[in-house]
Design an enzyme around this catalytic site. Structure first.
Site, PDB file in Angstrom:
ATOM      1  N   ARG A 292       6.060  -3.291 -13.218  1.00 22.18           N
ATOM      2  CA  ARG A 292       5.294  -2.024 -13.299  1.00 22.18           C
ATOM      3  C   ARG A 292       5.548  -1.277 -14.613  1.00 22.18           C
ATOM      4  NH1 ARG A 292       3.933  -4.515  -9.423  1.00 22.18           N
ATOM      5  NH2 ARG A 292       3.428  -3.703  -7.342  1.00 22.18           N
TER       6      ARG A 292
ATOM      7  N   SER B 265       2.153   2.442  -3.448  1.00 23.36           N
ATOM      8  CA  SER B 265       3.609   2.636  -3.391  1.00 23.36           C
ATOM      9  C   SER B 265       3.976   3.846  -4.239  1.00 23.36           C
ATOM     10  CB  SER B 265       4.346   1.415  -3.941  1.00 23.36           C
ATOM     11  OG  SER B 265       3.991   0.254  -3.235  1.00 23.36           O
TER      12      SER B 265
ATOM     13  N   GLU C 192       6.874   5.278  -8.944  1.00 21.47           N
ATOM     14  CA  GLU C 192       5.939   4.351  -9.610  1.00 21.47           C
ATOM     15  C   GLU C 192       4.784   5.133 -10.230  1.00 21.47           C
ATOM     16  OE1 GLU C 192       4.488   0.688  -7.583  1.00 21.47           O
ATOM     17  OE2 GLU C 192       2.535   1.309  -8.326  1.00 21.47           O
TER      18      GLU C 192
HETATM   19  P1  FAD Z   1      -4.929   6.016 -13.368  1.00 20.56           P
HETATM   20  O1  FAD Z   1      -4.240   6.582 -12.187  1.00 20.56           O
HETATM   21  O2  FAD Z   1      -6.265   6.537 -13.716  1.00 20.56           O
HETATM   22  O3  FAD Z   1      -3.971   6.146 -14.637  1.00 20.56           O
HETATM   23  C1  FAD Z   1      -2.652   5.715 -14.561  1.00 20.56           C
HETATM   24  C2  FAD Z   1      -1.946   6.043 -15.900  1.00 20.56           C
HETATM   25  O4  FAD Z   1      -2.505   5.277 -16.972  1.00 20.56           O
HETATM   26  C3  FAD Z   1      -2.121   7.505 -16.310  1.00 20.56           C
HETATM   27  O5  FAD Z   1      -0.933   7.912 -16.926  1.00 20.56           O
HETATM   28  C4  FAD Z   1      -3.260   7.472 -17.312  1.00 20.56           C
HETATM   29  O6  FAD Z   1      -3.184   8.530 -18.244  1.00 20.56           O
HETATM   30  C5  FAD Z   1      -3.041   6.127 -17.984  1.00 20.56           C
HETATM   31  N1  FAD Z   1      -4.299   5.512 -18.451  1.00 20.56           N
HETATM   32  C6  FAD Z   1      -5.334   5.119 -17.659  1.00 20.56           C
HETATM   33  N2  FAD Z   1      -6.273   4.498 -18.411  1.00 20.56           N
HETATM   34  C7  FAD Z   1      -5.835   4.517 -19.687  1.00 20.56           C
HETATM   35  C8  FAD Z   1      -6.348   3.998 -20.913  1.00 20.56           C
HETATM   36  N3  FAD Z   1      -7.498   3.331 -20.980  1.00 20.56           N
HETATM   37  N4  FAD Z   1      -5.626   4.183 -22.044  1.00 20.56           N
HETATM   38  C9  FAD Z   1      -4.432   4.841 -21.982  1.00 20.56           C
HETATM   39  N5  FAD Z   1      -3.881   5.329 -20.852  1.00 20.56           N
HETATM   40  C10 FAD Z   1      -4.575   5.179 -19.717  1.00 20.56           C
HETATM   41  N6  FAD Z   1      -0.476  -1.263  -7.934  1.00 20.56           N
HETATM   42  C11 FAD Z   1       0.037  -2.511  -8.015  1.00 20.56           C
HETATM   43  O7  FAD Z   1       0.610  -2.882  -9.043  1.00 20.56           O
HETATM   44  N7  FAD Z   1      -0.068  -3.384  -6.971  1.00 20.56           N
HETATM   45  C12 FAD Z   1      -0.672  -3.059  -5.822  1.00 20.56           C
HETATM   46  O8  FAD Z   1      -0.735  -3.876  -4.909  1.00 20.56           O
HETATM   47  C13 FAD Z   1      -1.232  -1.745  -5.705  1.00 20.56           C
HETATM   48  N8  FAD Z   1      -1.822  -1.364  -4.564  1.00 20.56           N
HETATM   49  C14 FAD Z   1      -2.338  -0.092  -4.462  1.00 20.56           C
HETATM   50  C15 FAD Z   1      -2.952   0.279  -3.268  1.00 20.56           C
HETATM   51  C16 FAD Z   1      -3.487   1.544  -3.132  1.00 20.56           C
HETATM   52  C17 FAD Z   1      -4.154   1.933  -1.815  1.00 20.56           C
HETATM   53  C18 FAD Z   1      -3.421   2.463  -4.196  1.00 20.56           C
HETATM   54  C19 FAD Z   1      -4.035   3.819  -4.082  1.00 20.56           C
HETATM   55  C20 FAD Z   1      -2.801   2.105  -5.392  1.00 20.56           C
HETATM   56  C21 FAD Z   1      -2.241   0.819  -5.528  1.00 20.56           C
HETATM   57  N9  FAD Z   1      -1.594   0.414  -6.698  1.00 20.56           N
HETATM   58  C22 FAD Z   1      -1.109  -0.862  -6.810  1.00 20.56           C
HETATM   59  C23 FAD Z   1      -1.417   1.366  -7.811  1.00 20.56           C
HETATM   60  C24 FAD Z   1      -2.672   1.482  -8.732  1.00 20.56           C
HETATM   61  O9  FAD Z   1      -3.778   0.926  -8.123  1.00 20.56           O
HETATM   62  C25 FAD Z   1      -2.438   0.801 -10.080  1.00 20.56           C
HETATM   63  O10 FAD Z   1      -1.359   1.393 -10.749  1.00 20.56           O
HETATM   64  C26 FAD Z   1      -3.663   0.883 -10.985  1.00 20.56           C
HETATM   65  O11 FAD Z   1      -3.499   0.015 -12.070  1.00 20.56           O
HETATM   66  C27 FAD Z   1      -3.970   2.296 -11.486  1.00 20.56           C
HETATM   67  O12 FAD Z   1      -5.230   2.269 -12.119  1.00 20.56           O
HETATM   68  P2  FAD Z   1      -6.050   3.588 -12.410  1.00 20.56           P
HETATM   69  O13 FAD Z   1      -7.187   3.220 -13.306  1.00 20.56           O
HETATM   70  O14 FAD Z   1      -6.413   4.253 -11.158  1.00 20.56           O
HETATM   71  O15 FAD Z   1      -4.977   4.428 -13.219  1.00 20.56           O
HETATM   72  N1  EPU Z   2       8.814  -3.046   5.115  1.00 16.64           N
HETATM   73  C1  EPU Z   2       9.634  -2.240   5.864  1.00 16.64           C
HETATM   74  N2  EPU Z   2       9.146  -1.035   6.263  1.00 16.64           N
HETATM   75  C2  EPU Z   2       7.897  -0.603   5.940  1.00 16.64           C
HETATM   76  C3  EPU Z   2       7.082  -1.432   5.166  1.00 16.64           C
HETATM   77  C4  EPU Z   2       7.560  -2.661   4.756  1.00 16.64           C
HETATM   78  O1  EPU Z   2      10.773  -2.588   6.183  1.00 16.64           O
HETATM   79  O2  EPU Z   2       7.533   0.513   6.332  1.00 16.64           O
HETATM   80  C5  EPU Z   2       9.319  -4.350   4.692  1.00 16.64           C
HETATM   81  C6  EPU Z   2       8.358  -5.478   5.054  1.00 16.64           C
HETATM   82  O3  EPU Z   2       8.627  -5.960   6.345  1.00 16.64           O
HETATM   83  C7  EPU Z   2       8.631  -6.511   3.979  1.00 16.64           C
HETATM   84  C8  EPU Z   2       9.104  -5.681   2.785  1.00 16.64           C
HETATM   85  O4  EPU Z   2       9.398  -4.380   3.274  1.00 16.64           O
HETATM   86  O5  EPU Z   2       9.671  -7.363   4.352  1.00 16.64           O
HETATM   87  C9  EPU Z   2       8.086  -5.602   1.677  1.00 16.64           C
HETATM   88  O6  EPU Z   2       6.894  -4.977   2.155  1.00 16.64           O
HETATM   89  P1  EPU Z   2       5.473  -5.276   1.507  1.00 16.64           P
HETATM   90  O7  EPU Z   2       5.173  -6.741   1.582  1.00 16.64           O
HETATM   91  O8  EPU Z   2       4.502  -4.348   2.080  1.00 16.64           O
HETATM   92  O9  EPU Z   2       5.669  -5.016  -0.043  1.00 16.64           O
HETATM   93  P2  EPU Z   2       6.287  -3.790  -0.826  1.00 16.64           P
HETATM   94  O10 EPU Z   2       7.511  -4.293  -1.520  1.00 16.64           O
HETATM   95  O11 EPU Z   2       6.439  -2.593  -0.001  1.00 16.64           O
HETATM   96  C10 EPU Z   2       5.067  -4.397  -3.041  1.00 16.64           C
HETATM   97  C11 EPU Z   2       4.299  -3.625  -4.076  1.00 16.64           C
HETATM   98  C12 EPU Z   2       2.863  -3.428  -3.624  1.00 16.64           C
HETATM   99  C13 EPU Z   2       2.219  -4.782  -3.404  1.00 16.64           C
HETATM  100  C14 EPU Z   2       3.019  -5.537  -2.333  1.00 16.64           C
HETATM  101  C15 EPU Z   2       2.492  -6.944  -2.091  1.00 16.64           C
HETATM  102  C16 EPU Z   2       5.915  -2.239  -5.213  1.00 16.64           C
HETATM  103  C17 EPU Z   2       6.464  -0.876  -5.421  1.00 16.64           C
HETATM  104  N3  EPU Z   2       4.936  -2.349  -4.326  1.00 16.64           N
HETATM  105  O12 EPU Z   2       5.141  -3.537  -1.914  1.00 16.64           O
HETATM  106  O13 EPU Z   2       2.167  -2.757  -4.655  1.00 16.64           O
HETATM  107  O14 EPU Z   2       0.889  -4.644  -2.976  1.00 16.64           O
HETATM  108  O15 EPU Z   2       4.407  -5.632  -2.761  1.00 16.64           O
HETATM  109  O16 EPU Z   2       2.907  -7.817  -3.072  1.00 16.64           O
HETATM  110  O17 EPU Z   2       6.348  -3.176  -5.869  1.00 16.64           O
HETATM  111  C18 EPU Z   2       1.787  -0.576  -5.506  1.00 16.64           C
HETATM  112  O18 EPU Z   2       2.424  -0.941  -6.513  1.00 16.64           O
HETATM  113  O19 EPU Z   2       1.242   0.560  -5.428  1.00 16.64           O
HETATM  114  C19 EPU Z   2       1.644  -1.493  -4.396  1.00 16.64           C
HETATM  115  C20 EPU Z   2       1.021  -1.192  -3.261  1.00 16.64           C
END
Ligand code: FAD
Ligand code: EPU
Length: 343
Positions: free
Chosen positions: A164, A234, A330
């Protein structure tokens, strides 16, 4: 060119649904308009922030500057001997890119299905899920120096990608905008296997479409629906600790989910640590912990950024007290004048 809107609410432009305003919100769809707006901000000494989909930010209060919404779009594909290189502009939606590649039969992005946000932020954040991170598929990132009005191409190895994190959060943060990302897709597709895939019945004759479907279903079942409940995924990162710290925790709690890193450090599940603190139905105003996933803080209806922050502080303090581990956020915090480091 671009559309200007005055004193508009940012509520629909951040997935936490924070009901805050910006002095101005400007949608840009060309590099030229982005530079023009930056020049205006500079000449009036106005703060500005670039957003994609607003899915990784928490607004703590009204923003006293210009919010630039990046909608610079376009995808071109170059075929090479063993790979395709996709040049994707940063305002494309990440999940739309995943669907587009699947539609035209280019496979390799499916593990990153259904992640909200723009392509630019995906690189900045080095998004990751189910065994894949942007760093594994990124060829280069084009970043615009707003000051010098030139685009610098950083090859993958210069992007300093880590969990990240990337150089775009540090050296190329202020005064730069990510403009495009080069994505490399291999012609000889191989599935990236991860635990939920092994549990699935669809593992037989696996293909990219099946992985796409399994991941979309899994994510829909465990993450909150953004249309109904505000959140930014997260809230904290999973902490990466020394093997000694991990050993200490594992000696008391044998079932803590943990993952060995290449450098010998151990990544611990933050969700699990939070669950172990037993917050039950803790709620600060409308700020709460998502029932199905402890790492996700939610805005149940009208929570303010300060309420979410207060809840996050309680969580962080409790984890530190119980496990001696400091959770690192994050998401990015934004106050009236810009991004600030908190927690
Ligand atoms: P924004 O929130 O719009 O911006 C994030 C940051 O980047 C800000 O500081 C902004 O100023 C900067 N920025 C944005 N665009 C630019 C640009 N073009 N140039 C310079 N700076 C810029 N993340 C994961 O890694 N894995 C996941 O599985 C995951 N699951 C998610 C699930 C949900 C339901 C949600 C809500 C979020 C999740 N995220 C996950 C986090 C998020 O989706 C990512 O961090 C995503 O890349 C953010 O994109 P955004 O365009 O919305 O960024
Ligand atoms: N778990 C718990 N309690 C909970 C939820 C999960 O104990 O309430 C346990 C699960 O049982 C599992 C472990 O935690 O063993 C990991 O959970 P999960 O697979 O949901 O993944 P995570 O580590 O919580 C990360 C990323 C997610 C990404 C998933 C899938 C981070 C901070 N988050 O979550 O990314 O989608 O893995 O790969 O690394 C994000 O970055 O915003 C995000 C959603």
């Amino acid at each position: 060119m671009y559309k200007k809107k005055s004193n508009q609410s940012l509520k629909d432009l951040n997935t936490f649904s924070m009901d805050v305003t910006a002095k101005k919100i400007i949608f840009v769809n060309t590099i030229q308009s982005l530079i023009e707006i930056w020049k205006i901000c500079k000449s009036y000494n106005l703060p500005y922030i670039i957003l994609g989909e607003g899915s990784n930010v928490l607004f703590l209060e009204n923003y006293m500057g210009i919010v630039i919404i990046n909608r610079i779009k376009g995808i071109t594909i170059q075929e090479k001997k063993n790979v395709w290189i996709l040049h994707v502009f940063s305002g494309e939606k990440w999940h739309d890119l995943v669907k587009y590649t699947m539609r035209i039969g280019l496979f390799g992005l499916e593990n990153l299905s259904l992640i909200p946000g723009s392509v630019g932020s995906a690189a900045i954040q080095n998004i990751g899920a189910y065994g894949l991170e942007i760093k594994h598929i990124c060829e280069y990132v084009d970043v615009l120096s707003l000051e010098r009005n030139n685009i610098i191409r950083l090859k993958k190895n210069s992007c300093q990608f880590s969990y990240r994190n990337s150089i775009f959060k540090h050296k190329y943060n202020n005064g730069y905008a990510v403009i495009a990302v080069g994505i490399k897709i291999k012609k000889n597709w191989k599935p990236i296997i991860f635990p939920i895939l092994l549990k699935s019945k669809k593992i037989i004759q696996i293909n990219a479409y099946k992985i796409f479907n399994i991941i979309c279903q899994t994510r829909k079942s465990k993450l909150p629906n953004l249309k109904k409940i505000g959140n930014a995924g997260s809230f904290f990162k999973n902490p990466i600790v020394t093997s000694q710290i991990a050993k200490n925790i594992l000696s008391t709690y044998i079932n803590v989910p943990h993952y060995l890193q290449k450098n010998g450090f151990i990544k611990i599940s933050a969700a699990w640590l939070i669950e172990k603190c037993n917050f039950k139905n803790i709620q600060i105003g409308d700020a709460a912990i998502y029932k199905k996933h402890n790492l996700i803080l939610v805005n149940k209806k009208k929570a303010t950024g300060q309420e979410i922050l207060k809840l996050a502080k309680i969580i962080q303090k409790s984890i530190f007290k119980k496990f001696k581990i400091l959770l690192e956020p994050e998401i990015d915090f934004i106050n009236s004048s810009g991004k600030i480091k908190l927690l």
